[in-house]
Scaffold this motif. Structure first.
Motif, PDB file in Angstrom:
ATOM      1  N   ARG A  95       0.846  -1.195   0.000  1.00 26.58           N
ATOM      2  CA  ARG A  95       0.000   0.000   0.000  1.00 26.58           C
ATOM      3  C   ARG A  95       0.876   1.238   0.000  1.00 26.58           C
ATOM      4  O   ARG A  95       2.017   1.202   0.437  1.00 26.58           O
ATOM      5  CB  ARG A  95      -0.879   0.042   1.257  1.00 26.58           C
ATOM      6  CG  ARG A  95      -1.700  -1.190   1.483  1.00 26.58           C
ATOM      7  CD  ARG A  95      -2.547  -1.107   2.748  1.00 26.58           C
ATOM      8  NE  ARG A  95      -1.732  -1.134   3.958  1.00 26.58           N
ATOM      9  CZ  ARG A  95      -2.105  -0.604   5.121  1.00 26.58           C
ATOM     10  NH1 ARG A  95      -3.258   0.024   5.239  1.00 26.58           N
ATOM     11  NH2 ARG A  95      -1.330  -0.683   6.181  1.00 26.58           N
ATOM     12  N   ARG A  96       0.284   2.339  -0.457  1.00 28.36           N
ATOM     13  CA  ARG A  96       0.979   3.623  -0.342  1.00 28.36           C
ATOM     14  C   ARG A  96      -0.023   4.756  -0.286  1.00 28.36           C
ATOM     15  O   ARG A  96      -1.111   4.665  -0.844  1.00 28.36           O
ATOM     16  CB  ARG A  96       2.013   3.837  -1.444  1.00 28.36           C
ATOM     17  CG  ARG A  96       1.499   4.184  -2.800  1.00 28.36           C
ATOM     18  CD  ARG A  96       2.643   4.462  -3.783  1.00 28.36           C
ATOM     19  NE  ARG A  96       3.241   3.225  -4.240  1.00 28.36           N
ATOM     20  CZ  ARG A  96       4.515   3.108  -4.630  1.00 28.36           C
ATOM     21  NH1 ARG A  96       5.314   4.162  -4.634  1.00 28.36           N
ATOM     22  NH2 ARG A  96       4.989   1.963  -5.041  1.00 28.36           N
ATOM     23  N   VAL A  97       0.403   5.805   0.399  1.00 25.50           N
ATOM     24  CA  VAL A  97      -0.316   7.076   0.400  1.00 25.50           C
ATOM     25  C   VAL A  97       0.616   8.089  -0.225  1.00 25.50           C
ATOM     26  O   VAL A  97       1.777   8.214   0.177  1.00 25.50           O
ATOM     27  CB  VAL A  97      -0.728   7.521   1.824  1.00 25.50           C
ATOM     28  CG1 VAL A  97      -1.195   8.975   1.815  1.00 25.50           C
ATOM     29  CG2 VAL A  97      -1.829   6.622   2.375  1.00 25.50           C
TER      30      VAL A  97
ATOM     31  N   GLU B  95      -1.299  -3.494  -5.941  1.00 20.02           N
ATOM     32  CA  GLU B  95      -0.975  -2.459  -4.962  1.00 20.02           C
ATOM     33  C   GLU B  95      -2.192  -1.571  -4.720  1.00 20.02           C
ATOM     34  O   GLU B  95      -2.960  -1.297  -5.635  1.00 20.02           O
ATOM     35  CB  GLU B  95       0.184  -1.617  -5.487  1.00 20.02           C
ATOM     36  CG  GLU B  95       0.741  -0.640  -4.501  1.00 20.02           C
ATOM     37  CD  GLU B  95       1.996   0.071  -4.983  1.00 20.02           C
ATOM     38  OE1 GLU B  95       2.432   0.982  -4.267  1.00 20.02           O
ATOM     39  OE2 GLU B  95       2.530  -0.261  -6.066  1.00 20.02           O
ATOM     40  N   SER B  96      -2.377  -1.128  -3.483  1.00 22.19           N
ATOM     41  CA  SER B  96      -3.444  -0.191  -3.139  1.00 22.19           C
ATOM     42  C   SER B  96      -2.823   1.185  -2.928  1.00 22.19           C
ATOM     43  O   SER B  96      -1.909   1.327  -2.114  1.00 22.19           O
ATOM     44  CB  SER B  96      -4.159  -0.619  -1.855  1.00 22.19           C
ATOM     45  OG  SER B  96      -4.805  -1.852  -2.041  1.00 22.19           O
ATOM     46  N   ILE B  97      -3.340   2.177  -3.650  1.00 25.14           N
ATOM     47  CA  ILE B  97      -2.765   3.524  -3.595  1.00 25.14           C
ATOM     48  C   ILE B  97      -3.868   4.519  -3.279  1.00 25.14           C
ATOM     49  O   ILE B  97      -4.949   4.482  -3.874  1.00 25.14           O
ATOM     50  CB  ILE B  97      -2.058   3.880  -4.918  1.00 25.14           C
ATOM     51  CG1 ILE B  97      -0.908   2.903  -5.154  1.00 25.14           C
ATOM     52  CG2 ILE B  97      -1.566   5.336  -4.905  1.00 25.14           C
ATOM     53  CD1 ILE B  97      -0.190   3.074  -6.466  1.00 25.14           C
ATOM     54  N   ARG B  98      -3.552   5.394  -2.331  1.00 26.53           N
ATOM     55  CA  ARG B  98      -4.464   6.470  -1.967  1.00 26.53           C
ATOM     56  C   ARG B  98      -3.729   7.801  -2.099  1.00 26.53           C
ATOM     57  O   ARG B  98      -2.513   7.861  -1.999  1.00 26.53           O
ATOM     58  CB  ARG B  98      -4.986   6.288  -0.544  1.00 26.53           C
ATOM     59  CG  ARG B  98      -5.892   5.070  -0.424  1.00 26.53           C
ATOM     60  CD  ARG B  98      -6.517   4.962   0.921  1.00 26.53           C
ATOM     61  NE  ARG B  98      -7.399   3.801   0.959  1.00 26.53           N
ATOM     62  CZ  ARG B  98      -8.223   3.534   1.946  1.00 26.53           C
ATOM     63  NH1 ARG B  98      -8.294   4.353   2.987  1.00 26.53           N
ATOM     64  NH2 ARG B  98      -8.976   2.465   1.905  1.00 26.53           N
TER      65      ARG B  98
ATOM     66  N   LEU C 156      -3.532   6.931  10.394  1.00 25.24           N
ATOM     67  CA  LEU C 156      -4.239   8.203  10.288  1.00 25.24           C
ATOM     68  C   LEU C 156      -4.361   8.651   8.833  1.00 25.24           C
ATOM     69  O   LEU C 156      -5.455   8.973   8.350  1.00 25.24           O
ATOM     70  CB  LEU C 156      -3.502   9.273  11.104  1.00 25.24           C
ATOM     71  CG  LEU C 156      -4.068  10.691  11.049  1.00 25.24           C
ATOM     72  CD1 LEU C 156      -5.426  10.746  11.735  1.00 25.24           C
ATOM     73  CD2 LEU C 156      -3.088  11.658  11.702  1.00 25.24           C
ATOM     74  N   LEU C 157      -3.249   8.652   8.116  1.00 26.02           N
ATOM     75  CA  LEU C 157      -3.266   9.131   6.730  1.00 26.02           C
ATOM     76  C   LEU C 157      -4.023   8.175   5.810  1.00 26.02           C
ATOM     77  O   LEU C 157      -4.704   8.625   4.880  1.00 26.02           O
ATOM     78  CB  LEU C 157      -1.848   9.373   6.228  1.00 26.02           C
ATOM     79  CG  LEU C 157      -1.081  10.480   6.962  1.00 26.02           C
ATOM     80  CD1 LEU C 157       0.280  10.696   6.327  1.00 26.02           C
ATOM     81  CD2 LEU C 157      -1.876  11.775   7.031  1.00 26.02           C
ATOM     82  N   TRP C 158      -3.927   6.885   6.053  1.00 30.01           N
ATOM     83  CA  TRP C 158      -4.677   5.919   5.243  1.00 30.01           C
ATOM     84  C   TRP C 158      -6.173   6.207   5.360  1.00 30.01           C
ATOM     85  O   TRP C 158      -6.902   6.158   4.369  1.00 30.01           O
ATOM     86  CB  TRP C 158      -4.345   4.489   5.670  1.00 30.01           C
ATOM     87  CG  TRP C 158      -4.935   3.457   4.768  1.00 30.01           C
ATOM     88  CD1 TRP C 158      -6.015   2.667   5.001  1.00 30.01           C
ATOM     89  CD2 TRP C 158      -4.474   3.098   3.456  1.00 30.01           C
ATOM     90  NE1 TRP C 158      -6.258   1.842   3.928  1.00 30.01           N
ATOM     91  CE2 TRP C 158      -5.323   2.092   2.969  1.00 30.01           C
ATOM     92  CE3 TRP C 158      -3.417   3.538   2.651  1.00 30.01           C
ATOM     93  CZ2 TRP C 158      -5.154   1.506   1.714  1.00 30.01           C
ATOM     94  CZ3 TRP C 158      -3.251   2.955   1.402  1.00 30.01           C
ATOM     95  CH2 TRP C 158      -4.113   1.956   0.942  1.00 30.01           C
ATOM     96  N   ALA C 159      -6.631   6.532   6.572  1.00 32.99           N
ATOM     97  CA  ALA C 159      -8.048   6.833   6.788  1.00 32.99           C
ATOM     98  C   ALA C 159      -8.457   8.149   6.126  1.00 32.99           C
ATOM     99  O   ALA C 159      -9.578   8.269   5.623  1.00 32.99           O
ATOM    100  CB  ALA C 159      -8.355   6.875   8.290  1.00 32.99           C
TER     101      ALA C 159
ATOM    102  N   PRO D  31      -8.986   6.742  -2.031  1.00 38.79           N
ATOM    103  CA  PRO D  31      -8.548   5.676  -2.930  1.00 38.79           C
ATOM    104  C   PRO D  31      -8.369   6.205  -4.357  1.00 38.79           C
ATOM    105  O   PRO D  31      -9.107   7.102  -4.791  1.00 38.79           O
ATOM    106  CB  PRO D  31      -9.681   4.648  -2.867  1.00 38.79           C
ATOM    107  CG  PRO D  31     -10.344   4.911  -1.539  1.00 38.79           C
ATOM    108  CD  PRO D  31     -10.225   6.403  -1.326  1.00 38.79           C
ATOM    109  N   HIS D  32      -7.414   5.636  -5.070  1.00 39.85           N
ATOM    110  CA  HIS D  32      -7.109   6.110  -6.421  1.00 39.85           C
ATOM    111  C   HIS D  32      -8.356   6.156  -7.308  1.00 39.85           C
ATOM    112  O   HIS D  32      -8.562   7.112  -8.042  1.00 39.85           O
ATOM    113  CB  HIS D  32      -6.034   5.227  -7.063  1.00 39.85           C
ATOM    114  CG  HIS D  32      -5.738   5.617  -8.472  1.00 39.85           C
ATOM    115  ND1 HIS D  32      -5.114   6.807  -8.792  1.00 39.85           N
ATOM    116  CD2 HIS D  32      -6.024   5.009  -9.650  1.00 39.85           C
ATOM    117  CE1 HIS D  32      -5.006   6.905 -10.112  1.00 39.85           C
ATOM    118  NE2 HIS D  32      -5.552   5.820 -10.647  1.00 39.85           N
ATOM    119  N   SER D  33      -9.199   5.124  -7.221  1.00 44.12           N
ATOM    120  CA  SER D  33     -10.386   5.069  -8.093  1.00 44.12           C
ATOM    121  C   SER D  33     -11.354   6.222  -7.849  1.00 44.12           C
ATOM    122  O   SER D  33     -12.171   6.538  -8.714  1.00 44.12           O
ATOM    123  CB  SER D  33     -11.112   3.724  -7.922  1.00 44.12           C
ATOM    124  OG  SER D  33     -11.577   3.607  -6.592  1.00 44.12           O
TER     125      SER D  33
END
Length: 173
Positions: free
Chosen positions: A69-71, A97-100, A160-163, A167-169
């Protein structure tokens, strides 16, 4: 401070057990391997083949049930480099990969970013690889940190930042 190379840092992806998380804070990365593809993209030519080693590894580890994952904390309006990252993010996500995304202006008030405000990879909530860059933005290497208090602060900031991040989409620059 001892720094390991990007190649040595990438070896950490061979040994993590559950989760690898990257916090990106720069609006431009001067990574030599990306110079050509980025210049091509600026001219309207899209060739994401340079990403194949990364996407192959990501497909493998996410296929094993691990998360990557990444922010990306970015300035808006985006630099051309961030526009390019945005345009290629689907390649990362297609590999698992999950990207926000999080606008720098939307960072939670009073947040102090750990490890001097540098980028970092967090592996399994136990090991940090903190990125260091020269004055031109070129990668110097990564500093490995296992100190429990520092790692715990990065876990807190990650959560905190993930919340807060989109999300990219759903992210529309």
């Amino acid at each position: 401070m001892t720094l390991i190379s990007s190649a040595e840092r990438n070896q950490l992806f061979e040994s993590f057990a559950q989760d690898a998380f990257h916090l990106e804070l720069k609006d431009d990365y001067s990574v030599p391997a990306e110079d050509g593809p980025y210049a091509d993209w600026l001219r309207g030519v899209v060739d994401n083949s340079y990403m194949e080693p990364w996407t192959s590894m990501t497909r493998r580890v996410t296929g094993e049930g691990k998360s990557v994952r990444r922010v990306r904390v970015v300035t808006e309006p985006h630099t051309s480099y961030i526009q390019w990252e945005y345009a290629t993010t689907s390649v990362n996500e297609d590999a698992g990969e999950s990207i926000r995304w999080l606008s720098r202006s939307n960072l939670p008030g009073g947040l102090v970013l750990p490890v001097g405000g540098n980028d970092w990879w967090l592996f399994d909530d136990t090991l940090l690889a903190v990125g260091h860059f020269d004055e031109d933005g070129r990668v110097l290497g990564s500093e490995l940190i296992e100190e429990a208090e520092v790692v715990a602060e990065c876990v807190r900031v990650r959560d905190l930042l993930w919340a807060f991040a989109t999300p990219h989409s759903e992210y529309k620059p």
